[in-house]
Design a protein around this motif. Structure first.
Motif, PDB file in Angstrom:
ATOM      1  N   ALA A  23       0.835  -1.204   0.000  1.00 12.59           N
ATOM      2  CA  ALA A  23       0.000   0.000   0.000  1.00 12.59           C
ATOM      3  C   ALA A  23       0.873   1.259   0.000  1.00 12.59           C
ATOM      4  CB  ALA A  23      -0.933  -0.004   1.212  1.00 12.59           C
ATOM      5  N   GLU A  24       1.964   1.215   0.737  1.00 19.35           N
ATOM      6  CA  GLU A  24       2.872   2.366   0.767  1.00 19.35           C
ATOM      7  C   GLU A  24       3.564   2.549  -0.584  1.00 19.35           C
ATOM      8  OE1 GLU A  24       4.044   2.384   5.508  1.00 19.35           O
ATOM      9  OE2 GLU A  24       5.072   0.985   4.149  1.00 19.35           O
ATOM     10  N   LEU A  26       2.249   1.738  -3.415  1.00 18.76           N
ATOM     11  CA  LEU A  26       1.211   2.282  -4.283  1.00 18.76           C
ATOM     12  C   LEU A  26       1.107   3.793  -4.110  1.00 18.76           C
ATOM     13  CD1 LEU A  26      -1.115   1.873  -6.283  1.00 18.76           C
ATOM     14  CD2 LEU A  26      -2.596   1.429  -4.318  1.00 18.76           C
ATOM     15  N   ALA A  27       1.090   4.239  -2.863  1.00 19.05           N
ATOM     16  CA  ALA A  27       1.011   5.678  -2.589  1.00 19.05           C
ATOM     17  C   ALA A  27       2.228   6.405  -3.162  1.00 19.05           C
ATOM     18  CB  ALA A  27       0.895   5.922  -1.084  1.00 19.05           C
ATOM     19  N   LEU A  30       2.033   6.523  -7.014  1.00 17.77           N
ATOM     20  CA  LEU A  30       1.000   7.460  -7.462  1.00 17.77           C
ATOM     21  C   LEU A  30       1.445   8.914  -7.321  1.00 17.77           C
ATOM     22  CD1 LEU A  30      -2.301   5.796  -6.202  1.00 17.77           C
ATOM     23  CD2 LEU A  30      -1.565   6.163  -8.570  1.00 17.77           C
ATOM     24  N   VAL A  31       1.987   9.279  -6.172  1.00 17.31           N
ATOM     25  CA  VAL A  31       2.381  10.690  -6.013  1.00 17.31           C
ATOM     26  C   VAL A  31       3.573  11.031  -6.907  1.00 17.31           C
ATOM     27  CG1 VAL A  31       1.353  11.014  -3.731  1.00 17.31           C
ATOM     28  CG2 VAL A  31       3.742  10.314  -3.901  1.00 17.31           C
ATOM     29  N   SER A  78       3.063  15.247  -2.149  1.00 20.37           N
ATOM     30  CA  SER A  78       3.982  14.111  -2.181  1.00 20.37           C
ATOM     31  C   SER A  78       4.926  14.126  -0.980  1.00 20.37           C
ATOM     32  CB  SER A  78       4.766  14.073  -3.489  1.00 20.37           C
ATOM     33  OG  SER A  78       5.676  15.145  -3.561  1.00 20.37           O
ATOM     34  N   VAL A  81       2.905  12.776   1.916  1.00 24.05           N
ATOM     35  CA  VAL A  81       2.807  11.313   1.818  1.00 24.05           C
ATOM     36  C   VAL A  81       4.130  10.675   2.233  1.00 24.05           C
ATOM     37  CG1 VAL A  81       2.556   9.379   0.192  1.00 24.05           C
ATOM     38  CG2 VAL A  81       0.981  11.318   0.084  1.00 24.05           C
ATOM     39  N   ILE A  85       4.764   8.097   5.379  1.00 22.81           N
ATOM     40  CA  ILE A  85       5.307   6.747   5.181  1.00 22.81           C
ATOM     41  C   ILE A  85       6.636   6.565   5.907  1.00 22.81           C
ATOM     42  CG2 ILE A  85       6.299   5.177   3.450  1.00 22.81           C
ATOM     43  CD1 ILE A  85       4.135   6.218   1.497  1.00 22.81           C
TER      44      ILE A  85
END
Length: 94
Positions: A23-24, A26-27, A30-31, A78, A81, A85
Motif C-alpha cells: 500500500a505504501e 502504491l502511494a 501514485l504521487v 507528495s 505522503v 510513510i
C-alpha cells in the motif's frame, strides 16, 4: 523536472531500504507519477504560451503561474505522503 526526478529516486531507494508495504509503494508510485505528469503538463502550458505570445501578457502569466502552482501543490502533497510513510520508520531507528 531534474529535482523531482532526484527526489523520486531518493523516495524509491528509501522504500527499498525500509521495506515499505504494498500500500505504501502504491502511494509512493501514485504521487511520484502525478508530480511527473503535472511537470510535463506545466512544460506544455509554458511552451504553448511562449509560442502564442512573445510580449508580456497578463493572461499568459496567469496560465504559466497556475500550471506551476499545480506542480507545487502536488509536490507538497507528495512530501506529506513521504513523511507519513517514512517518518515512523526513521523514528523507529532511534
Amino acid at each position: 523536472m531534474r529535482i523531482h526526478s532526484v527526489m523520486a529516486l531518493i523516495a524509491i531507494a528509501l522504500g527499498f531500504i525500509f521495506h515499505v508495504s504494498h500500500a505504501e509503494w502504491l502511494a509512493l508510485v501514485l504521487v511520484i507519477g502525478f508530480v511527473m505528469i503535472l511537470e510535463v503538463i506545466n512544460t506544455a502550458v509554458e511552451t504553448l504560451v511562449d509560442l502564442y505570445t512573445e510580449e508580456f501578457n497578463h493572461l499568459a502569466k496567469i496560465a504559466k503561474d497556475t500550471a506551476a502552482a499545480a506542480v507545487l501543490c502536488m509536490a507538497i502533497v507528495s512530501v506529506i505522503v513521504g513523511v507519513i510513510i517514512f517518518a515512523p520508520k526513521v523514528l523507529a531507528l532511534f
